[in-house]
Write an enzyme that holds these catalytic residues in place. Structure first.
Site, PDB file in Angstrom:
ATOM      1  CG  ASN A   1       0.271   3.255   4.365  1.00  0.00           C
ATOM      2  OD1 ASN A   1       0.193   3.216   5.566  1.00  0.00           O
ATOM      3  ND2 ASN A   1       1.230   2.627   3.594  1.00  0.00           N
TER       4      ASN A   1
ATOM      5  CG  ASP B   1       4.231  -0.037   1.709  1.00  0.00           C
ATOM      6  OD1 ASP B   1       3.603  -1.267   1.907  1.00  0.00           O
ATOM      7  OD2 ASP B   1       3.772   1.020   2.775  1.00  0.00           O
TER       8      ASP B   1
ATOM      9  CG  HIS C   1       7.196   0.268  10.113  1.00  0.00           C
ATOM     10  ND1 HIS C   1       7.138   0.010  11.193  1.00  0.00           N
ATOM     11  CD2 HIS C   1       6.752   1.574   9.808  1.00  0.00           C
ATOM     12  CE1 HIS C   1       6.878   1.204  12.083  1.00  0.00           C
ATOM     13  NE2 HIS C   1       6.416   2.365  11.112  1.00  0.00           N
ATOM     14  CG  ASP C   2       6.132  -1.651   4.854  1.00  0.00           C
ATOM     15  OD1 ASP C   2       5.749  -2.095   5.913  1.00  0.00           O
ATOM     16  OD2 ASP C   2       5.319  -0.906   4.036  1.00  0.00           O
TER      17      ASP C   2
ATOM     18  CG  PHE D   1      -2.093   1.533   9.721  1.00  0.00           C
ATOM     19  CD1 PHE D   1      -3.480   2.221  10.099  1.00  0.00           C
ATOM     20  CD2 PHE D   1      -1.794   1.171   8.467  1.00  0.00           C
ATOM     21  CE1 PHE D   1      -4.041   2.791   8.918  1.00  0.00           C
ATOM     22  CE2 PHE D   1      -2.660   1.604   7.473  1.00  0.00           C
ATOM     23  CZ  PHE D   1      -3.719   2.401   7.847  1.00  0.00           C
ATOM     24  CG  ASN D   2       0.104  -2.827   7.627  1.00  0.00           C
ATOM     25  OD1 ASN D   2       0.172  -1.805   7.020  1.00  0.00           O
ATOM     26  ND2 ASN D   2       1.391  -3.272   7.332  1.00  0.00           N
TER      27      ASN D   2
ATOM     28  CB  THR E   1       4.441  -4.370   3.112  1.00  0.00           C
ATOM     29  OG1 THR E   1       4.366  -3.643   1.496  1.00  0.00           O
ATOM     30  CG2 THR E   1       5.776  -5.188   3.144  1.00  0.00           C
TER      31      THR E   1
ATOM     32  CG  ASP F   1      -0.179  -0.031   2.445  1.00  0.00           C
ATOM     33  OD1 ASP F   1       0.823  -0.308   2.607  1.00  0.00           O
ATOM     34  OD2 ASP F   1      -0.864   0.542   3.575  1.00  0.00           O
TER      35      ASP F   1
HETATM   36  C1  BDR Z   1       2.714  -0.221   8.580  1.00  0.00           C
HETATM   37  O1  BDR Z   1       1.790   0.860   8.404  1.00  0.00           O
HETATM   38  C2  BDR Z   1       2.109   1.751   7.409  1.00  0.00           C
HETATM   39  O2  BDR Z   1       1.930   2.963   7.823  1.00  0.00           O
HETATM   40  C3  BDR Z   1       3.583   1.270   7.117  1.00  0.00           C
HETATM   41  O3  BDR Z   1       3.603   1.364   5.424  1.00  0.00           O
HETATM   42  C4  BDR Z   1       3.639   0.086   7.420  1.00  0.00           C
HETATM   43  O4  BDR Z   1       3.227  -0.984   6.568  1.00  0.00           O
HETATM   44  C5  BDR Z   1       3.360   0.356   9.858  1.00  0.00           C
HETATM   45  O5  BDR Z   1       2.493   0.207  10.925  1.00  0.00           O
HETATM   46 CA    CA Z   2       2.838  -0.396   4.253  1.00  0.00          CA
END
Ligand code: BDR
Ligand code: CA
Length: 313
Positions: free
Chosen positions: A41, A17, A241-242, A167-168, A127, A12
């Protein structure tokens, strides 16, 4: 000859990403079979546009990009503009109209087709929210035993969107539940480890020294991302993160992982979207996840830096 790991990047984009795509495309141990997009996102039309824009910037011409789900399986769409801006990729100047278009096939169908055609050697790398992956499993259960591994960014033993949820996973916990109970081997890169991958001013300056159009793009992404992470979470660095997922596929020795049971909370009043990580084995249930706990910072930043240096000036 290097044996390549075949992957579908389900994403996303999204600053991190995009960096994950850039790392995958630069490394000869990874073969990107397809890029599929999902709402997360920002809405899916924007994440698709961003995936196509990143393909342009890194010259990824032949990899199909397929647009996927614009809403979670059960709940309404939720987005994270506060972190990634209105476009989902705020910061750098982006190509307004990318040179290629997404293919005329839904991401869920492309995932099913690619897995069914494979020799059981395809790894899924989500991701973003897990909606496309779960929908593909529900639509064609025959894919489940054929997926080699799912290497995902999501969850953790604490949250960033609620105190309990990352979040994801929080966007589509029902989808996450389908994935974590599927029996497919899962490697999970949650906040515990991804917060150790924070790009500081020093890291950004190191990337700036590489001085090619892709490194410059990443520097601009990171400057924006670092600003929002400071505003929203008070962090001094931007967690990429990703990219931990792809880094693991390239060099697993960067990470320390433990095999644990992870279950997804879909009902809690305060805990919807929590990944219940059984670190002490108190449930006595069979492990379903390789859970990444820590990373070797030097190796991680060297890997990214080397990847950026492969792009031409
Ligand atoms: C995740 O949420 C998104 O904001 C980032 O791309 C990452 O995949 C982190 O919580
Ligand atoms: Ca992401």
């Amino acid at each position: 000859m290097v044996e390549k790991r075949k992957v579908i990047l389900d994403c996303d984009p999204g600053h991190d990403d995009a960096i994950s795509m850039i790392l995958a495309a630069a490394n000869d141990k990874i073969e990107i079979e397809a890029i599929t997009t999902v709402a997360g996102n920002v809405e899916v039309d924007k994440t698709t546009l961003n995936a196509l824009r990143v393909c342009d910037i890194i010259g990824l011409k032949d990899v199909p990009v397929a647009e996927g789900q614009n809403r979670p399986m059960v709940r309404e769409t939720q987005i994270a503009e506060s972190i990634h801006g209105d476009s989902g990729l705020d910061g750098p100047n982006l190509p307004e109209v990318p040179s290629k278009e997404s293919i005329d096939q839904h991401a869920v169908d492309l995932i099913i087709e690619k897995v069914m055609e494979s020799d059981g050697d395809l790894t899924l790398v989500p991701t973003g929210p897990l909606t496309n992956i779960a929908m593909a499993m529900v639509k064609e259960p025959k894919i489940v035993p054929k997926i080699k591994e799912i290497v995902l960014m999501g969850g953790g033993t604490f949250g960033n969107w609620t105190p309990a949820a990352e979040f994801n996973i929080w966007v589509d916990a029902e989808a996450a539940k389908v994935v974590f109970t599927s029996g497919v081997p899962i490697a999970m890169f949650g906040l515990d480890v991804t917060h150790q991958a924070q790009a500081t001013d020093e890291t950004i300056e190191r990337f700036a020294q590489i001085d090619n159009p892709v490194s410059e793009f990443v520097v601009e992404l990171l400057r924006f991302f670092k600003k929002t992470y400071k505003e929203v979470f008070g962090f001094d660095g931007a967690p990429i993160h990703d990219a931990c997922t792809v880094a693991y596929l390239i060099d697993p020795s960067i990470f320390e992982c433990v095999d644990v049971r992870v279950d997804i909370e879909t009902k809690g009043e305060f805990t919807y979207g929590m990944t219940c990580v059984d670190l002490l084995g108190v449930t006595g249930r069979e492990a379903n996840t390789k859970f990444a706990q820590s990373l070797d910072q030097d190796k991680f930043w060297d890997l990214l830096s080397d990847a950026l240096a492969t792009y031409s000036k």
